[in-house]
Scaffold this motif. Structure first.
Motif, mmCIF file in Angstrom:
data_model
loop_
_atom_site.group_PDB
_atom_site.id
_atom_site.type_symbol
_atom_site.label_atom_id
_atom_site.label_comp_id
_atom_site.label_asym_id
_atom_site.label_seq_id
_atom_site.Cartn_x
_atom_site.Cartn_y
_atom_site.Cartn_z
ATOM 1 N N VAL A 81 -2.145 -1.318 11.643
ATOM 2 C CA VAL A 81 -1.316 -1.161 10.576
ATOM 3 C C VAL A 81 0.066 -1.055 10.928
ATOM 4 C CG1 VAL A 81 -3.165 -0.376 8.812
ATOM 5 C CG2 VAL A 81 -1.894 1.336 10.261
ATOM 6 N N PRO A 106 -5.841 5.131 9.509
ATOM 7 C CA PRO A 106 -5.637 4.478 8.214
ATOM 8 C C PRO A 106 -6.708 4.210 7.500
ATOM 9 C CG PRO A 106 -4.825 3.360 10.057
ATOM 10 C CD PRO A 106 -5.475 4.349 10.550
ATOM 11 N N LEU A 148 1.375 3.342 1.891
ATOM 12 C CA LEU A 148 2.033 3.818 3.393
ATOM 13 C C LEU A 148 3.469 3.454 3.391
ATOM 14 C CD1 LEU A 148 -0.577 2.965 6.185
ATOM 15 C CD2 LEU A 148 -0.112 5.239 5.281
ATOM 16 N N SER A 149 4.005 2.317 2.620
ATOM 17 C CA SER A 149 5.170 1.950 2.514
ATOM 18 C C SER A 149 6.273 2.933 1.759
ATOM 19 C CB SER A 149 5.340 0.763 1.797
ATOM 20 O OG SER A 149 5.026 0.865 0.386
ATOM 21 N N HIS A 156 -4.803 -4.338 3.542
ATOM 22 C CA HIS A 156 -3.335 -5.097 3.091
ATOM 23 C C HIS A 156 -2.755 -5.434 4.321
ATOM 24 C CE1 HIS A 156 -3.483 -4.322 -1.358
ATOM 25 N NE2 HIS A 156 -3.874 -3.087 -1.145
ATOM 26 N N CYS A 157 -2.959 -4.741 5.657
ATOM 27 C CA CYS A 157 -2.265 -5.158 6.886
ATOM 28 C C CYS A 157 -2.747 -6.081 7.692
ATOM 29 C CB CYS A 157 -1.788 -3.585 7.476
ATOM 30 S SG CYS A 157 -0.085 -3.293 7.804
ATOM 31 N N CYS A 198 0.603 -1.157 -0.092
ATOM 32 C CA CYS A 198 -0.118 -0.095 -0.091
ATOM 33 C C CYS A 198 0.858 1.375 0.018
ATOM 34 C CB CYS A 198 -0.982 -0.144 1.358
ATOM 35 S SG CYS A 198 -0.286 0.472 2.803
ATOM 36 N N GLU A 247 -5.681 0.276 3.214
ATOM 37 C CA GLU A 247 -4.408 0.144 4.086
ATOM 38 C C GLU A 247 -4.674 -1.132 5.089
ATOM 39 O OE1 GLU A 247 -3.221 4.755 3.483
ATOM 40 O OE2 GLU A 247 -3.936 3.784 5.343
ATOM 41 N N PRO A 305 0.714 6.240 9.101
ATOM 42 C CA PRO A 305 -0.269 7.177 8.140
ATOM 43 C C PRO A 305 0.189 8.528 8.272
ATOM 44 C CG PRO A 305 -1.421 5.566 9.525
ATOM 45 C CD PRO A 305 -0.376 5.641 10.026
#
Length: 189
Positions: free
Chosen positions: A87, A97, A23-24, A104-105, A21, A101, A91
């Motif tokens: 997460v 979040p 955030l990475s 995915h987490c 996502c 996100e 963020p």
């Protein structure tokens, strides 16, 4: 030959280079979790803040110091529990979040909990509580009442950061923690 359960180290290694996502792209560190890998009690917050992103460890700022005091009042310390977040990346601006996100987490959180196999989870704060319970009711209505997440007893309560802004609410959190201690004693007996 049976399947060997995965370890927290294996899950963390897989997450280390996660790019699932947006955030990475902005994170400094994945904030996986810390504590006893066989803890009976797990605390789950929403996501890392600035200090957590810098250190790669959950709850290391002012709210984390308050969580440490709550643990101490319970007769516990960080080495006896496990602490993580919904997460694992910060963020921007510490916003909540986004649903994608979480999507995915959250599987990583589920895997962490399956590996640890705690007796009790404490969800810290509105966002973590509403996410784990899939319930949009206000935290003031959800806190203090036992629920379940992935087959594990879950106690919703206020986030330590909220308690820093509203110290009068510490009494409610202490009532919740007394219920947690009682449940852990029951499960041991």
């Amino acid at each position: 030959m049976g399947c060997r359960p995965e370890t927290l180290e294996e899950i963390a290694a897989e997450l280390h280079n996660c790019q699932r996502c947006p955030l990475s792209k902005r994170r400094r560190n994945v904030v996986f979790g810390v504590g006893d890998p066989q803890a009976q009690l797990v605390f789950v917050g929403e996501g890392p803040g600035r200090e957590e992103d810098e250190k790669g460890e959950p709850f290391v700022g002012e709210a984390g110091r308050l969580l440490d005091r709550i643990l101490s009042a319970m007769g516990l310390n960080r080495d006896q529990v496990y602490i993580c977040n919904v997460v694992k990346c910060r963020p921007p601006g510490n916003r909540d979040p986004l649903p994608e996100e979480i999507e995915h987490c959250e599987p990583y959180l589920k895997r962490q909990l399956a590996t640890i196999n705690p007796r009790v989870v404490v969800a810290l704060g509105r966002f973590a509580v509403q996410t784990l319970l899939r319930d949009s009711a206000p935290i003031s209505r959800l806190r203090g009442h036992w629920r379940e997440y992935e087959g594990i007893a879950l106690m919703p309560t206020f986030h330590p950061a909220f308690l820093l802004r509203k110290p009068a609410m510490k009494r409610e959190v202490w009532e919740d923690m007394k219920q947690v201690l009682h449940r852990l004693r029951e499960l041991r007996d």
